[in-house]
Design a protein around this motif. Structure first.
Motif, mmCIF file in Angstrom:
data_model
loop_
_atom_site.group_PDB
_atom_site.id
_atom_site.type_symbol
_atom_site.label_atom_id
_atom_site.label_comp_id
_atom_site.label_asym_id
_atom_site.label_seq_id
_atom_site.Cartn_x
_atom_site.Cartn_y
_atom_site.Cartn_z
ATOM 1 N N ALA A 31 6.728 -30.797 -1.256
ATOM 2 C CA ALA A 31 5.342 -30.509 -0.898
ATOM 3 C C ALA A 31 4.487 -31.770 -0.864
ATOM 4 O O ALA A 31 3.520 -31.868 -0.109
ATOM 5 N N GLU B 75 7.442 -28.621 4.623
ATOM 6 C CA GLU B 75 6.171 -28.296 3.944
ATOM 7 C C GLU B 75 5.129 -29.272 4.480
ATOM 8 O O GLU B 75 4.714 -30.221 3.804
ATOM 9 N N ALA C 241 -3.056 -28.880 1.157
ATOM 10 C CA ALA C 241 -2.118 -28.440 0.120
ATOM 11 C C ALA C 241 -1.387 -27.204 0.633
ATOM 12 O O ALA C 241 -1.867 -26.540 1.547
ATOM 13 N N PRO C 242 -0.242 -26.873 0.066
ATOM 14 C CA PRO C 242 0.512 -25.708 0.535
ATOM 15 C C PRO C 242 -0.305 -24.414 0.417
ATOM 16 O O PRO C 242 -1.085 -24.251 -0.512
ATOM 17 N N ASP C 243 -0.111 -23.513 1.387
ATOM 18 C CA ASP C 243 -0.739 -22.206 1.292
ATOM 19 C C ASP C 243 0.228 -21.130 1.781
ATOM 20 O O ASP C 243 1.410 -21.398 2.012
ATOM 21 N N SER D 234 8.606 -23.397 -5.511
ATOM 22 C CA SER D 234 9.050 -23.852 -6.830
ATOM 23 C C SER D 234 10.033 -22.868 -7.447
ATOM 24 O O SER D 234 10.924 -23.257 -8.200
ATOM 25 N N SER E 122 3.527 -20.779 -0.291
ATOM 26 C CA SER E 122 4.499 -21.855 -0.511
ATOM 27 C C SER E 122 4.508 -22.364 -1.949
ATOM 28 O O SER E 122 5.561 -22.693 -2.496
ATOM 29 N N SER E 123 3.335 -22.423 -2.568
ATOM 30 C CA SER E 123 3.303 -22.958 -3.938
ATOM 31 C C SER E 123 4.104 -22.054 -4.866
ATOM 32 O O SER E 123 4.731 -22.513 -5.813
ATOM 33 N N TRP E 124 4.086 -20.773 -4.570
ATOM 34 C CA TRP E 124 4.763 -19.801 -5.443
ATOM 35 C C TRP E 124 6.259 -19.752 -5.149
ATOM 36 O O TRP E 124 7.076 -19.861 -6.048
ATOM 37 N N SER F 225 6.162 -21.345 4.937
ATOM 38 C CA SER F 225 5.773 -20.335 3.946
ATOM 39 C C SER F 225 6.275 -18.955 4.344
ATOM 40 O O SER F 225 6.753 -18.191 3.511
#
Lengths: 257, 266
Positions: B168, B138, B146-148, B156, B151-153, B120
């Motif tokens: 992920a 990831e 879950a990703p933090d 993708s 990373s989710s933003w 991240s």
């Protein structure tokens, strides 16, 4: 006039007031409010000024009331000093006031911004009513104007928890008109002022009055009042000029008559 | 408590306008403990405020870039932080926000594994140079998370949502070559030359019109959150600001005088 807590200037038909207590993040003491209200009333009387810009400068709008002034006061002392009398005069200003908010607008600062007619906010602006953390509640409109601006649930949350909202949140709930980079806040606020300053002054004042009146009345009475003001404007020269210019496809030249 | 007081978890070097931040817990593959979070944030604030620093590099000491949260860190294990949500909010989110809000370019020199929160961290940099020994992982899903830390933003947006889902959900390694192919890294550099090349690139950026570069960063991030009309208006706002900088004046002047510009970041 000599000012201790504010700076006053003008740009064409726009009067500009800068809150100026930089060392204390523009904390609003009674002296500042008094100078501010006096200046607003003077500008209200000045026919060459058509719109007013209120700014705290490029770092902070106002971080709240001057706590030191109030810390040891008693109920009776505060009541007798009637410090909100000046705030009450604020809402009688007839010309539109645009607030340019960079950074914190907390407590009295948030209430002052909300007492203005429009708010241009910086991306870094924060609006909050943290009085609850001092064991008090807002006293200059923070439970009233805030609720009318953002609705009950959000107002409750802000007033009960003291949590501030971001400029973007403030925009999404309708508290502010636009969010722009901090560097441009005053420029954008000034543009908004100049846009309003070019409109017919009597119509502008009555429009402000009618919008504000909507908060204090029933819809039926508000509509009746609006109609009366509408009819009244047909006694102005600016109405004739405005409609004539529209027909002739030219820009109107409003005189404020 | 044994180490945190004496261990220097982050080193910061400044050279020719470039701030080089090195995560420095090589024996633990530069895993985040609370101290590293604190020191990294302090280093970011330092370079953010220093007008002499006009580009930033983040890299890792030793074999890894950053292996993510130190799973043996006592504060994470023994429940000093009772909620992982709060841990992420307090320790990681301010780091990522400080990076995206800093109006200077940040380049990750990914010298080894960038896993979990370390991945991240690399993704939250504005660009990534990767060595042939570098990889992105990831890793969250491998331990049931879950990703933090952004990373989710970022993931993708960098590789598209379909690839992001794959990476992920599987937590598989992405090697340097693939990383460049799918847009996760900007450039693949032989391991021995990674820092040298990243530094040369950063020094070039540090000679640039830093205000305009910072505004570019603001506008590009803003555009990811808005519609076309919003992006166009934001471009106008940003150009208003850039148009008032000394560097813009210098850019125009040097162009007319047919000489290279000398930008000062003002």
């Amino acid at each position: 006039m000599e000012y201790q807590y504010i700076q006053v200037s003008r740009d064409g038909e726009v009067g500009r007031i800068l809150l100026y207590r930089p060392k204390v993040l523009n904390a609003l003491n009674t002296g500042l409010i008094s100078e501010l209200v006096q200046t607003l009333e003077d500008m209200d009387q000045d026919p060459t000024i058509r719109c007013i810009l209120l700014t705290g400068g490029n770092r902070v709008f106002a971080a709240g009331a001057d706590i030191g002034e109030m810390a040891t006061a008693t109920s009776a002392e505060l009541m007798l000093s009637n410090q909100f009398a000046d705030w009450d005069r604020l809402r009688r200003i007839k010309k539109p006031i645009v607030a340019a908010v960079v950074g914190y607008a907390f407590g009295g600062g948030c209430e002052l911004a909300m007492a203005c007619d429009m708010i241009v906010a910086a991306e870094n602006a924060r609006f909050g009513q943290p009085e609850i953390d001092l064991g008090i509640i807002p006293g200059a409109g923070g439970t009233q104007r805030l609720t009318r601006a953002v609705g009950k649930a959000r107002a409750m949350e802000m007033v009960l928890t003291g949590r501030a909202i971001t400029a973007q949140e403030a925009f999404s709930v309708g508290l502010v008109n636009s969010v722009v980079p901090a560097e441009n806040v005053e420029l954008e606020a000034m543009k908004l002022c100049q846009l309003v300053a070019r409109k017919a002054p009597v119509a502008v004042q009555l429009a402000k009055e009618s919008v504000l009146n909507s908060f204090d009345t029933t819809i039926a009475e508000g509509l009746d009042y609006e109609q009366k003001l509408f009819y009244l404007l047909f006694s102005t020269e600016d109405q004739k000029e405005g409609m004539q210019a529209f027909v002739e496809k030219r820009r109107p030249n409003f005189q404020g008559k | 408590m044994e180490n945190t007081q004496v261990e220097q978890t982050v080193t910061l070097l400044k050279e020719d306008g470039v701030g080089i931040i090195t995560l420095n817990r090589p024996h633990l593959f530069n895993a985040f403990n609370t101290q590293l979070n604190i020191d990294l944030l302090a280093a970011l604030k330092d370079v953010g405020k220093d007008p002499e620093v006009r580009a930033v590099i983040i890299t890792g000491a030793g074999k890894a870039f950053c292996s993510g949260q130190d799973l043996s860190d006592r504060s994470a294990v023994q429940g000093e932080v009772p909620s992982l949500g709060d841990s992420v909010r307090k320790r990681y989110n301010p780091l990522i926000l400080a990076m995206t809000e800093m109006e200077k370019p940040i380049i990750a020199a990914v010298n080894g594994a960038a896993a979990g929160a370390g991945c991240s961290l690399a993704l939250a940099c504005d660009m990534r140079f990767i060595s042939d020994r570098g990889k992105f992982v990831e890793a969250f899903v491998r331990i049931g998370l879950a990703p933090d830390s952004g990373s989710s933003w970022f993931l993708s947006r960098l590789v598209g949502v379909g690839r992001a889902m794959e990476l992920a959900m599987t937590g598989r390694n992405v090697g340097a070559e693939e990383a460049v192919q799918i847009g996760l890294a900007n450039k693949l550099v032989p391991h021995d030359r990674l820092l040298e090349e990243t530094l040369a690139f950063a020094k070039q950026l540090a000679q640039g019109p830093t205000r305009a570069i910072g505004l570019t960063k603001r506008a590009l991030y803003k555009a990811l959150d808005t519609d076309v009309a919003g992006a166009l208006e934001y471009e106008a706002q940003v150009q208003e600001i850039a148009g008032k900088t000394k560097d813009f004046h210098e850019g125009i002047t040097s162009f007319l005088e047919k000489r290279p510009p000398r930008y000062r970041g003002e």
